[in-house]
Design a protein around this motif. Structure first.
Motif, PDB file in Angstrom:
ATOM      1  N   GLN A 305       0.863  -1.179   0.000  1.00  0.00           N
ATOM      2  CA  GLN A 305       0.000   0.000   0.000  1.00  0.00           C
ATOM      3  C   GLN A 305       0.897   1.225   0.000  1.00  0.00           C
ATOM      4  O   GLN A 305       1.774   1.376   0.847  1.00  0.00           O
ATOM      5  CB  GLN A 305      -0.918   0.049   1.218  1.00  0.00           C
ATOM      6  CG  GLN A 305      -1.862   1.253   1.195  1.00  0.00           C
ATOM      7  CD  GLN A 305      -2.746   1.346   2.424  1.00  0.00           C
ATOM      8  OE1 GLN A 305      -2.573   0.604   3.381  1.00  0.00           O
ATOM      9  NE2 GLN A 305      -3.696   2.255   2.398  1.00  0.00           N
ATOM     10  N   THR A 306       0.691   2.104  -0.983  1.00  0.00           N
ATOM     11  CA  THR A 306       1.449   3.347  -1.018  1.00  0.00           C
ATOM     12  C   THR A 306       0.606   4.468  -0.441  1.00  0.00           C
ATOM     13  O   THR A 306      -0.599   4.525  -0.641  1.00  0.00           O
ATOM     14  CB  THR A 306       1.891   3.709  -2.447  1.00  0.00           C
ATOM     15  OG1 THR A 306       0.732   3.942  -3.256  1.00  0.00           O
ATOM     16  CG2 THR A 306       2.720   2.590  -3.055  1.00  0.00           C
ATOM     17  N   LEU A 307       1.282   5.338   0.290  1.00  0.00           N
ATOM     18  CA  LEU A 307       0.642   6.500   0.893  1.00  0.00           C
ATOM     19  C   LEU A 307       1.508   7.723   0.639  1.00  0.00           C
ATOM     20  O   LEU A 307       2.715   7.600   0.406  1.00  0.00           O
ATOM     21  CB  LEU A 307       0.469   6.310   2.411  1.00  0.00           C
ATOM     22  CG  LEU A 307      -0.378   5.133   2.887  1.00  0.00           C
ATOM     23  CD1 LEU A 307       0.520   3.965   3.241  1.00  0.00           C
ATOM     24  CD2 LEU A 307      -1.212   5.517   4.090  1.00  0.00           C
ATOM     25  N   PRO A 308       0.924   8.906   0.701  1.00  0.00           N
ATOM     26  CA  PRO A 308       1.741  10.112   0.573  1.00  0.00           C
ATOM     27  C   PRO A 308       2.640  10.275   1.792  1.00  0.00           C
ATOM     28  O   PRO A 308       2.370   9.739   2.867  1.00  0.00           O
ATOM     29  CB  PRO A 308       0.701  11.226   0.473  1.00  0.00           C
ATOM     30  CG  PRO A 308      -0.511  10.684   1.149  1.00  0.00           C
ATOM     31  CD  PRO A 308      -0.516   9.214   0.861  1.00  0.00           C
ATOM     32  N   LEU A 309       3.700  11.006   1.621  1.00  0.00           N
ATOM     33  CA  LEU A 309       4.631  11.255   2.716  1.00  0.00           C
ATOM     34  C   LEU A 309       3.945  11.896   3.916  1.00  0.00           C
ATOM     35  O   LEU A 309       4.313  11.638   5.068  1.00  0.00           O
ATOM     36  CB  LEU A 309       5.765  12.153   2.216  1.00  0.00           C
ATOM     37  CG  LEU A 309       6.938  12.415   3.151  1.00  0.00           C
ATOM     38  CD1 LEU A 309       7.619  11.116   3.552  1.00  0.00           C
ATOM     39  CD2 LEU A 309       7.929  13.365   2.481  1.00  0.00           C
ATOM     40  N   SER A 310       2.919  12.682   3.658  1.00  0.00           N
ATOM     41  CA  SER A 310       2.192  13.340   4.744  1.00  0.00           C
ATOM     42  C   SER A 310       1.446  12.355   5.636  1.00  0.00           C
ATOM     43  O   SER A 310       0.998  12.718   6.719  1.00  0.00           O
ATOM     44  CB  SER A 310       1.205  14.354   4.170  1.00  0.00           C
ATOM     45  OG  SER A 310       0.306  13.728   3.266  1.00  0.00           O
ATOM     46  N   ALA A 311       1.306  11.092   5.196  1.00  0.00           N
ATOM     47  CA  ALA A 311       0.602  10.071   5.976  1.00  0.00           C
ATOM     48  C   ALA A 311       1.565   9.241   6.823  1.00  0.00           C
ATOM     49  O   ALA A 311       1.206   8.140   7.255  1.00  0.00           O
ATOM     50  CB  ALA A 311      -0.203   9.168   5.054  1.00  0.00           C
ATOM     51  N   ALA A 312       2.764   9.748   7.097  1.00  0.00           N
ATOM     52  CA  ALA A 312       3.741   8.974   7.868  1.00  0.00           C
ATOM     53  C   ALA A 312       3.216   8.585   9.241  1.00  0.00           C
ATOM     54  O   ALA A 312       3.412   7.452   9.698  1.00  0.00           O
ATOM     55  CB  ALA A 312       5.044   9.763   7.998  1.00  0.00           C
ATOM     56  N   ALA A 313       2.539   9.495   9.928  1.00  0.00           N
ATOM     57  CA  ALA A 313       2.015   9.180  11.262  1.00  0.00           C
ATOM     58  C   ALA A 313       0.990   8.060  11.180  1.00  0.00           C
ATOM     59  O   ALA A 313       0.996   7.132  12.005  1.00  0.00           O
ATOM     60  CB  ALA A 313       1.395  10.429  11.887  1.00  0.00           C
ATOM     61  N   HIS A 316       2.839   4.731  10.621  1.00  0.00           N
ATOM     62  CA  HIS A 316       3.476   4.235  11.841  1.00  0.00           C
ATOM     63  C   HIS A 316       2.443   3.613  12.775  1.00  0.00           C
ATOM     64  O   HIS A 316       2.684   2.563  13.384  1.00  0.00           O
ATOM     65  CB  HIS A 316       4.207   5.374  12.556  1.00  0.00           C
ATOM     66  CG  HIS A 316       5.600   5.573  12.078  1.00  0.00           C
ATOM     67  ND1 HIS A 316       6.691   5.630  12.916  1.00  0.00           N
ATOM     68  CD2 HIS A 316       6.094   5.739  10.825  1.00  0.00           C
ATOM     69  CE1 HIS A 316       7.798   5.804  12.216  1.00  0.00           C
ATOM     70  NE2 HIS A 316       7.460   5.894  10.937  1.00  0.00           N
ATOM     71  N   ARG A 317       1.287   4.250  12.896  1.00  0.00           N
ATOM     72  CA  ARG A 317       0.251   3.712  13.768  1.00  0.00           C
ATOM     73  C   ARG A 317      -0.276   2.380  13.238  1.00  0.00           C
ATOM     74  O   ARG A 317      -0.514   1.442  14.021  1.00  0.00           O
ATOM     75  CB  ARG A 317      -0.889   4.729  13.903  1.00  0.00           C
ATOM     76  CG  ARG A 317      -2.047   4.246  14.774  1.00  0.00           C
ATOM     77  CD  ARG A 317      -1.612   3.811  16.154  1.00  0.00           C
ATOM     78  NE  ARG A 317      -1.062   4.909  16.935  1.00  0.00           N
ATOM     79  CZ  ARG A 317      -0.224   4.767  17.963  1.00  0.00           C
ATOM     80  NH1 ARG A 317       0.197   3.553  18.305  1.00  0.00           N
ATOM     81  NH2 ARG A 317       0.213   5.812  18.618  1.00  0.00           N
ATOM     82  N   LEU A 318      -0.456   2.249  11.932  1.00  0.00           N
ATOM     83  CA  LEU A 318      -0.918   0.981  11.349  1.00  0.00           C
ATOM     84  C   LEU A 318       0.061  -0.143  11.646  1.00  0.00           C
ATOM     85  O   LEU A 318      -0.336  -1.264  11.985  1.00  0.00           O
ATOM     86  CB  LEU A 318      -1.103   1.129   9.840  1.00  0.00           C
ATOM     87  CG  LEU A 318      -2.295   1.954   9.370  1.00  0.00           C
ATOM     88  CD1 LEU A 318      -2.222   2.200   7.868  1.00  0.00           C
ATOM     89  CD2 LEU A 318      -3.609   1.252   9.721  1.00  0.00           C
ATOM     90  N   VAL A 319       1.352   0.148  11.550  1.00  0.00           N
ATOM     91  CA  VAL A 319       2.366  -0.868  11.845  1.00  0.00           C
ATOM     92  C   VAL A 319       2.326  -1.241  13.324  1.00  0.00           C
ATOM     93  O   VAL A 319       2.351  -2.425  13.692  1.00  0.00           O
ATOM     94  CB  VAL A 319       3.761  -0.372  11.438  1.00  0.00           C
ATOM     95  CG1 VAL A 319       4.856  -1.306  11.964  1.00  0.00           C
ATOM     96  CG2 VAL A 319       3.859  -0.250   9.911  1.00  0.00           C
ATOM     97  N   GLY A 322      -0.555  -3.495  14.358  1.00  0.00           N
ATOM     98  CA  GLY A 322      -0.615  -4.798  13.711  1.00  0.00           C
ATOM     99  C   GLY A 322      -1.596  -4.860  12.562  1.00  0.00           C
ATOM    100  O   GLY A 322      -1.957  -5.949  12.105  1.00  0.00           O
ATOM    101  N   ALA A 323      -2.015  -3.695  12.062  1.00  0.00           N
ATOM    102  CA  ALA A 323      -3.018  -3.655  10.995  1.00  0.00           C
ATOM    103  C   ALA A 323      -2.409  -3.826   9.614  1.00  0.00           C
ATOM    104  O   ALA A 323      -3.130  -3.839   8.618  1.00  0.00           O
ATOM    105  CB  ALA A 323      -3.779  -2.329  11.047  1.00  0.00           C
ATOM    106  N   ALA A 324      -1.081  -3.978   9.536  1.00  0.00           N
ATOM    107  CA  ALA A 324      -0.424  -4.103   8.231  1.00  0.00           C
ATOM    108  C   ALA A 324       0.132  -5.505   8.018  1.00  0.00           C
ATOM    109  O   ALA A 324       1.058  -5.693   7.232  1.00  0.00           O
ATOM    110  CB  ALA A 324       0.698  -3.079   8.114  1.00  0.00           C
ATOM    111  N   HIS A 325      -0.433  -6.522   8.679  1.00  0.00           N
ATOM    112  CA  HIS A 325       0.079  -7.888   8.579  1.00  0.00           C
ATOM    113  C   HIS A 325       0.146  -8.329   7.125  1.00  0.00           C
ATOM    114  O   HIS A 325      -0.830  -8.264   6.393  1.00  0.00           O
ATOM    115  CB  HIS A 325      -0.805  -8.865   9.355  1.00  0.00           C
ATOM    116  CG  HIS A 325      -0.399 -10.300   9.139  1.00  0.00           C
ATOM    117  ND1 HIS A 325       0.657 -10.866   9.801  1.00  0.00           N
ATOM    118  CD2 HIS A 325      -0.890 -11.258   8.307  1.00  0.00           C
ATOM    119  CE1 HIS A 325       0.792 -12.131   9.408  1.00  0.00           C
ATOM    120  NE2 HIS A 325      -0.131 -12.385   8.512  1.00  0.00           N
TER     121      HIS A 325
END
Length: 342
Positions: A305-313, A316-319, A322-325
């Motif tokens: 899944q690609t996200l814009p750089l502005s979605a870094a926070a 990090h929260r998804l990781v 555990g929502a990025a399994h």
């Protein structure tokens, strides 16, 4: 160093000190200036790894300049190199997987400075997003298997947590090296493990997991790697073949009992491994193998899944939640404000 046409400032995802994901800011910072042995890179893609969240939160303590740009792995394009740099030219596509640690600024910005001995060419025709998604898992797997476990063809490897990003990389690299791989994973990851080269896969939730593993490795396991961090050393040592090796790569807070007698009477060993401590020489060896596999299309991510750089926070929260399994999150500076899946 002055580069014609280069802006003075850039957008970056950064923190002013250790803290939760919500404290990641997205804003303007000065474009960094490379030193004599550095390369200035325009960033195309940045992976979000669990270790990035450990560093940002302060759980993994390391010198952190303020402000501190988050992120470790990038793929980008060379803008300019310092006076002492050879082998890189403007326009070259390159990658790095060791920023954001030991005082080095991170990757999550429009531009990054990378020491030349930590920078590697990206093989022609390789998609930057696909490449950055596999760099950290593949390098971790390579170093765990060949630097620390000293894996040999014909040996048996057990990968606990084979369905994750590092797990699938371990399976693929071990199988390609001529090892027989047994993995444990949840039911919906079994086919993924087999596709990567596992000879046998068992449900990690099975009450008789150890007995099932013994059936698939009747002569014992030569290399045992648990990506989950659970680290049941009593069961692990009991599965080892003579001179077997356990490589610990996860589980910062785990304090399992160690069956010392069972360990030393097998001439077995346990070694810890954190990629952050790896020398530039070992990183380069891993990079050479990764580039071989990238160039032939043999090393690919599962889901990205690609996200814009502005979605870094958010990333990090998804990781952390555990929502990025099984899925790799990649930040792309050029994607503001789009969000895509591939």
């Amino acid at each position: 160093m002055t580069v014609a046409g280069l802006p003075d400032r850039m957008m970056a995802a950064y923190v002013t000190g250790p803290g939760p994901a919500e404290e990641i800011r997205y804003g303007l910072l000065p474009v960094p200036t490379p030193g004599p042995t550095d390369v200035l890179v325009k960033v195309l893609a940045v992976a979000v790894n669990p270790v990035d969240t450990f560093v940002r939160s302060g759980t993994y303590r390391t010198p952190m300049p303020a402000p501190f740009i988050v992120g470790r792995d990038l793929v980008g394009v060379v803008v300019a190199g310092g006076s002492g740099v050879s082998g890189f030219a403007p326009g070259d596509r390159v990658w790095c997987n060791s920023l954001g640690h030991a005082g080095r600024q991170g990757a999550a910005a429009e531009y990054a400075v990378v020491a030349a001995d930590r920078l590697y060419p990206l093989p022609a025709g390789v998609d930057p997003v696909d490449a950055v998604a596999v760099l950290h898992p593949a390098a971790t797997a390579y170093l765990a298997l060949f630097r620390h476990a000293r894996l040999q063809p014909g040996e048996t490897v057990y990968v606990a947590g084979g369905g994750g990003n590092v797990g699938t990389a371990l399976i693929e690299l071990a199988a390609r090296a001529g090892a027989r791989v047994v993995a444990s994973a949840r039911d919906d990851d079994h086919e993924r493990c087999r596709a990567r080269g596992a000879a046998a896969v068992v449900d990690y939730r099975a009450a008789d997991l150890t007995e099932r593993l013994r059936l698939h490795a009747p002569h014992g396991v030569d290399v045992h790697i648990d990506t989950s961090g659970h680290n049941d050393l009593t069961a692990a040592v009991g599965l080892l073949a003579p001179r077997g090796r356990i490589v610990l790569i996860a589980g910062r807070d785990a304090t399992p009992p160690l069956p010392v007698g069972d360990l030393y009477t097998r001439d077995a060993s346990i070694v810890g491994f954190a990629i952050s401590n790896t020398s530039t020489g070992d990183l380069a060896a891993a990079a050479a193998r990764i580039n071989q596999l990238l160039a032939t299309g043999a090393l690919t991510p599962t889901t990205v899944q690609t996200l814009p750089l502005s979605a870094a926070a958010k990333a990090h929260r998804l990781v952390e939640d555990g929502a990025a399994h099984g899925q790799r999150l990649v930040l792309c500076p050029a994607e503001e404000p789009a969000v895509t899946s591939r």
